[in-house]
Design a protein around this motif. Structure first.
Motif, short mmCIF file in Angstrom:
data_model
loop_
_atom_site.label_atom_id
_atom_site.label_comp_id
_atom_site.label_asym_id
_atom_site.label_seq_id
_atom_site.Cartn_x
_atom_site.Cartn_y
_atom_site.Cartn_z
N MET A 241 0.78 -1.38 0.16
CA MET A 241 -0.01 -0.07 0.08
C MET A 241 0.83 1.21 0.00
N GLU A 242 0.54 2.16 -0.73
CA GLU A 242 1.27 3.30 -1.13
C GLU A 242 0.92 4.32 0.04
N GLU A 243 2.01 5.01 0.69
CA GLU A 243 2.09 6.00 1.73
C GLU A 243 1.18 7.29 1.26
N THR A 244 0.45 7.81 2.22
CA THR A 244 -0.09 9.07 1.89
C THR A 244 0.89 10.31 1.59
N GLN A 245 0.67 10.97 0.96
CA GLN A 245 1.71 12.06 0.45
C GLN A 245 1.08 13.32 0.74
N TYR A 246 1.60 14.32 1.63
CA TYR A 246 0.84 15.60 1.87
C TYR A 246 1.62 16.52 1.46
N VAL A 247 1.09 17.58 0.86
CA VAL A 247 1.66 18.73 0.20
C VAL A 247 1.28 20.05 0.59
N ARG A 248 2.06 21.22 0.50
CA ARG A 248 1.57 22.73 0.90
C ARG A 248 1.03 22.95 -0.58
N ALA A 249 -0.28 23.27 -0.63
CA ALA A 249 -0.98 23.49 -2.28
C ALA A 249 -1.23 25.02 -2.18
N PHE A 250 -0.78 25.84 -3.09
CA PHE A 250 -1.69 27.12 -3.31
C PHE A 250 -2.65 27.03 -4.39
N TYR A 251 -3.77 27.51 -4.01
CA TYR A 251 -4.95 27.57 -4.93
C TYR A 251 -5.52 28.98 -4.71
N LYS A 252 -5.62 29.59 -6.04
CA LYS A 252 -5.94 31.13 -5.92
C LYS A 252 -5.00 32.10 -5.06
N THR A 253 -5.73 32.57 -4.11
CA THR A 253 -4.82 33.18 -3.09
C THR A 253 -4.92 32.56 -1.57
N GLY A 254 -5.33 31.30 -1.60
CA GLY A 254 -5.12 30.64 -0.20
C GLY A 254 -4.11 29.76 -0.35
N VAL A 255 -3.70 29.10 0.81
CA VAL A 255 -2.73 27.95 0.68
C VAL A 255 -3.20 26.82 2.00
N TYR A 256 -3.13 25.64 1.29
CA TYR A 256 -3.63 24.68 2.10
C TYR A 256 -2.77 23.50 2.11
N ILE A 257 -3.28 22.57 3.29
CA ILE A 257 -2.25 21.62 3.39
C ILE A 257 -3.16 20.21 2.70
N ALA A 258 -2.73 19.49 1.73
CA ALA A 258 -3.71 18.56 0.86
C ALA A 258 -2.87 17.20 0.65
N GLU A 259 -3.66 16.43 0.65
CA GLU A 259 -3.35 14.90 0.39
C GLU A 259 -3.15 15.10 -1.36
N LEU A 260 -2.03 14.48 -1.71
CA LEU A 260 -1.66 14.32 -3.14
C LEU A 260 -2.64 13.11 -3.74
N LEU A 261 -3.31 13.32 -4.51
CA LEU A 261 -4.25 12.20 -5.04
C LEU A 261 -3.70 11.74 -6.37
N ASP A 262 -3.45 12.53 -7.25
CA ASP A 262 -3.26 12.31 -8.76
C ASP A 262 -2.31 13.24 -9.28
N LYS A 263 -1.38 12.84 -10.24
CA LYS A 263 -0.46 13.81 -10.90
C LYS A 263 -0.61 13.67 -12.65
N GLN A 264 -0.83 14.91 -13.11
CA GLN A 264 -0.84 14.61 -14.62
C GLN A 264 0.23 15.33 -15.02
N GLU A 265 1.38 14.78 -15.40
CA GLU A 265 2.71 15.41 -15.66
C GLU A 265 2.65 16.38 -16.93
N GLU A 266 1.81 15.51 -17.87
CA GLU A 266 1.81 16.16 -19.24
C GLU A 266 1.13 17.54 -19.35
N ASN A 267 0.09 17.61 -18.24
CA ASN A 267 -0.65 18.85 -17.94
C ASN A 267 -0.13 19.82 -17.01
N GLY A 268 0.81 19.47 -16.43
CA GLY A 268 1.48 20.01 -15.45
C GLY A 268 0.77 20.31 -13.90
N ARG A 269 -0.21 19.36 -13.77
CA ARG A 269 -0.91 19.62 -12.68
C ARG A 269 -1.39 18.52 -11.79
N VAL A 270 -1.68 18.71 -10.47
CA VAL A 270 -1.72 17.60 -9.62
C VAL A 270 -3.25 17.74 -8.92
#
Length: 125
Positions: free
Chosen positions: A1-30
């Protein structure tokens, strides 16, 4: 089982602690799931910063607990600190922003404080 990865994510003008769920490298987003708030989004018209006499002075709420959103890959950083409880982190973020706005003391800051008071009522804080 994969370990949960947490990130500091900037969204618009807010900053959040969030669980990383998926990554789309080709689109440059998570895809992240919000678990706590570090910085509450700014109020007002982002296209006319610090101005009161605008067409619409926006109220901006923080992303909700467990809300999922796509953010740019470049806007995340690994987060390894203890994770606070969502509602407490939200309250702390709102109060920190209100203190900073009170110190500024401008008409714009006062309007932002009023919008944040509305947010607090709607959040049940």
């Amino acid at each position: 089982m994969e370990e949960t990865q947490y990130v500091r994510a900037f969204y618009k003008t807010g900053v959040y602690i969030a669980e990383l769920l998926d990554k789309q490298e080709e689109n440059g987003r998570v895809l992240v799931k919000v678990v706590a708030v570090l910085k509450h989004p700014m109020q007002g018209d982002l296209h006319n910063p610090k101005m009161v006499n605008v067409a619409y002075f926006h109220q901006r709420k923080a992303l909700a607990e467990f809300e999922k959103t796509w953010v740019p890959l470049s806007s995340i950083k690994t987060y390894t600190e203890p994770i606070p409880q969502y509602k407490l982190s939200l309250q702390k973020a709102v109060e920190a922003q209100m203190v900073a706005l009170q110190e500024e003391g401008s008409e714009w800051a006062q309007e932002c404080i009023e919008k944040l008071k509305e947010c607090k009522r709607e959040y049940g804080l």
